[in-house]
Design a protein around this motif. Structure first.
Motif, PDB file in Angstrom:
ATOM      1  N   VAL A 292       9.640   6.293   4.789  1.00  0.00           N
ATOM      2  CA  VAL A 292       9.146   6.376   3.409  1.00  0.00           C
ATOM      3  C   VAL A 292       7.634   6.187   3.387  1.00  0.00           C
ATOM      4  CG1 VAL A 292       9.217   5.306   1.129  1.00  0.00           C
ATOM      5  CG2 VAL A 292      11.337   5.633   2.422  1.00  0.00           C
ATOM      6  N   PHE A 296       4.861   8.922   2.087  1.00  0.00           N
ATOM      7  CA  PHE A 296       3.912   8.671   0.999  1.00  0.00           C
ATOM      8  C   PHE A 296       2.477   8.822   1.480  1.00  0.00           C
ATOM      9  CE2 PHE A 296       7.445   7.437  -1.413  1.00  0.00           C
ATOM     10  CZ  PHE A 296       7.068   7.188  -2.721  1.00  0.00           C
ATOM     11  N   THR A 313       1.477   0.723  -3.523  1.00  0.00           N
ATOM     12  CA  THR A 313       2.667   1.293  -2.884  1.00  0.00           C
ATOM     13  C   THR A 313       2.650   1.038  -1.391  1.00  0.00           C
ATOM     14  OG1 THR A 313       2.808   3.012  -4.591  1.00  0.00           O
ATOM     15  CG2 THR A 313       3.975   3.395  -2.505  1.00  0.00           C
ATOM     16  N   LEU A 317       5.317  -1.285   0.680  1.00  0.00           N
ATOM     17  CA  LEU A 317       6.091  -0.768   1.807  1.00  0.00           C
ATOM     18  C   LEU A 317       5.776  -1.533   3.101  1.00  0.00           C
ATOM     19  CD1 LEU A 317       5.861   3.077   1.088  1.00  0.00           C
ATOM     20  CD2 LEU A 317       7.912   1.649   0.997  1.00  0.00           C
ATOM     21  N   PHE A 515      11.841   3.385  -4.575  1.00  0.00           N
ATOM     22  CA  PHE A 515      11.340   4.542  -3.833  1.00  0.00           C
ATOM     23  C   PHE A 515      12.349   5.680  -3.665  1.00  0.00           C
ATOM     24  CE2 PHE A 515       8.756   0.943  -2.404  1.00  0.00           C
ATOM     25  CZ  PHE A 515       7.488   1.450  -2.625  1.00  0.00           C
ATOM     26  N   LYS A 518      11.519   8.534  -6.109  1.00  0.00           N
ATOM     27  CA  LYS A 518      10.298   9.252  -5.710  1.00  0.00           C
ATOM     28  C   LYS A 518      10.556  10.138  -4.496  1.00  0.00           C
ATOM     29  CE  LYS A 518       7.030   5.781  -7.387  1.00  0.00           C
ATOM     30  NZ  LYS A 518       5.882   4.913  -7.047  1.00  0.00           N
ATOM     31  N   CYS A 519      11.288   9.607  -3.530  1.00  0.00           N
ATOM     32  CA  CYS A 519      11.592  10.398  -2.332  1.00  0.00           C
ATOM     33  C   CYS A 519      12.455  11.613  -2.682  1.00  0.00           C
ATOM     34  CB  CYS A 519      12.295   9.530  -1.301  1.00  0.00           C
ATOM     35  SG  CYS A 519      11.243   8.273  -0.552  1.00  0.00           S
TER      36      CYS A 519
END
Length: 538
Positions: A292, A296, A313, A317, A515, A518-519
């Motif tokens: 991830v 990003f 972000t 992560l 997330f 978003k992914c």
């Protein structure tokens, strides 16, 4: 009467303590009336050898004439012993004590009194004097001038020629430590032939085998007893034991209660199934978070990444990566280093993760309020606010951990009482107060993030994360609320497994709820990853 002496064969007696003095036996052999003209020696000689020296004034009525060259070794022990007795040994030490005192008195006399008469008292010099005699034994007189002695335990051995020998088989030392005053070497004792050295055999019952103990029967002879099993936690490892005893703390009784078995050392490790499963889950989530993060970073210029502060972000992560890795510290063998790192690492990394979520939510609220005409919130819009929130929350948790480690740090300990057959190697948290302070602080941050996200869930934004943050914080709080009763009701490996599972579950909740949407758009619906599409959807 020869049989009189045989009665004492094998007898034990207490005698005044003595030691063999070198040269004493040879000295006695040299003393003879022919070389030492002394009336006392002649009188003793006549009594010992039943003879008489010629005397003109009183003719001897005894036929045998003393030559003065008789050998003392030919005399039986009842008449004369060549070894120094206890009384003689005491006198011997007393003479040497006086000699040493005289030496000290002369040495300490002032020079100007050398020509004067030798007048002084020996008592001050006798008090506390200490020296080694020729027998190699330390002689000590206390402050009262009393010798600290003891007793020898001797075994008498008789012989048919009416002689005997005393054999030292033990001693009683009144100055020895408590419980060790009496010592007897049973293997050196020779008993009288009339003694039966075999223990009496019970006529009432057979022997009580190991695992059982004797219990007397009321109203019957002392040799009659019942054999009862040893209670739980105790054993007996010999026949006819009067009582059972406990194993040492690191052992436990076997099923037959005849012996002790060493307890198995256990801790939650990678080798067992539970540890392997948890470690595999942690590594899977670690690689998923890494994917991830890489996605990003690669898509950092797209609207969906730029919409919600990509710096926060990345920070979130990165902290989640450390959260998943921190569980591996709980799955390794507890040592001084791992115990120090476990809880502080977990607490600090989780605080960074939750503070990043809180900063994300507050950033959305501030951005919305700054759009209103005449609002003073415009100066707070930007990365400075988010960075300040994360840094302040991080430093506060660091301070708690520093105080914890400096006052009462965690340490490895061996729990040998919780389980009967196992010794649990675990980390003692040192201070339960600071441990719950770390968890409580994370709980406060999570509740604050949940409240702010819940209030901001309907605010218009290009991509408002508040709704997803609300779900993630709800899942996070649910995991840790259920953690406390489960943690307090378990012990050993299960307690560690509960905490590892809670860390993995709460970290996975943050990763999935925030997330995953978003992914989905970045990977599966790239057509929606445009500013116009995001504004249209909102």
């Amino acid at each position: 009467m020869a049989w009189d002496l045989q009665l004492f064969h094998g007898a034990l007696s207490f005698t005044v303590h003595s030691r063999e003095v070198q040269g004493f036996k040879e000295f006695l052999q040299v003393i003879k009336p022919s070389t030492h003209k002394d009336g006392f020696i002649q009188e003793v000689w006549e009594q010992l050898f039943d003879c008489s020296f010629s005397n003109e004034e009183s003719p001897s009525i005894i036929n045998e004439i003393c030559s003065g060259e008789e050998n003392l070794e030919t005399l039986p022990a009842p008449l004369f012993e060549l070894e120094m007795t206890g009384q003689s040994y005491t006198i011997y030490n007393a003479v040497y004590a006086v000699a040493h005192s005289l030496h000290e008195a002369v040495r300490s006399r002032p020079p100007h009194r050398e020509s004067q008469s030798f007048e002084f008292q020996l008592h001050p010099f006798l008090q506390g004097i200490s020296f080694n005699n020729s027998a190699g034994e330390r002689v000590f007189l206390n402050e009262k001038g009393e010798a600290t002695g003891g007793f020898d335990i001797t075994n008498m051995i008789t012989f048919p020629n009416r002689s005997f020998q005393r054999v030292r088989v033990g001693e009683m030392d009144l100055q020895a430590p408590k419980g060790k005053e009496l010592f007897i070497d049973e293997s050196m004792i020779i008993w009288h032939s009339a003694f039966n050295q075999v223990l009496p055999i019970s006529l009432c019952n057979e022997h009580c085998s190991p695992g059982y103990r004797k219990k007397g029967m009321e109203g019957k002879q002392f040799c009659c007893y019942n054999c009862v099993p040893c209670p739980e936690g105790k054993i007996s490892n010999q026949n006819d034991m009067d009582y059972c005893f406990e194993c040492s703390q690191d052992h436990y009784p076997n099923k037959e209660k005849k012996g002790c078995i060493l307890k198995l050392l256990v801790f939650l490790s990678f080798e067992e199934n539970l540890g392997t499963g948890l470690a595999s889950i942690a590594l899977c989530f670690f690689f998923m978070t890494s994917w991830v993060l890489g996605t990003f970073v690669k898509q950092r210029d797209t609207p969906i990444v730029k919409a919600n502060n990509h710096s926060l972000t990345y920070t979130l992560l990165g902290s989640l990566l450390l959260c998943f890795l921190s569980t591996l510290l709980f799955l390794s063998q507890p040592s001084k280093l791992t115990c120090l790192l476990r809880q502080p690492t977990f607490g600090i990394t989780f605080s960074v993760a939750i503070s990043s979520v809180l900063a994300k939510t507050i950033t959305v609220v501030v951005a919305f309020m700054a759009t209103k005409p005449g609002s003073q919130m415009k100066r707070w819009v930007g990365k400075r606010l988010a960075f300040s929130i994360v840094l302040s929350c991080f430093l506060f948790q660091v301070c708690i951990c520093i105080i914890w480690l400096s006052t009462s740090p965690p340490f490895p300990e061996l729990d040998i009482h919780s389980e009967l057959q196992e010794m649990i190697l675990q980390c003692n948290e040192g201070s339960a107060f600071f441990f719950y302070c770390v968890l409580g602080y994370m709980g406060i941050l999570a509740i604050a993030s949940f409240i702010v996200a819940f209030l901001a869930r309907k605010l218009p934004d290009s991509f408002n994360e508040a709704k997803f943050i609300t779900f993630s914080m709800l899942a996070f709080c649910s995991v840790w609320i259920s953690f406390f009763p489960a943690y307090l009701s378990t012990k050993g490996k299960a307690m560690v497994a509960v905490e590892v599972f809670s860390i993995l579950a709460s970290s996975a909740a943050l990763l999935g709820c925030i997330f995953l949407p978003k992914c989905y758009i970045i990977v599966l619906r790239p057509d929606l990853n445009h500013r116009k599409q995001l504004i249209k959807r909102n």
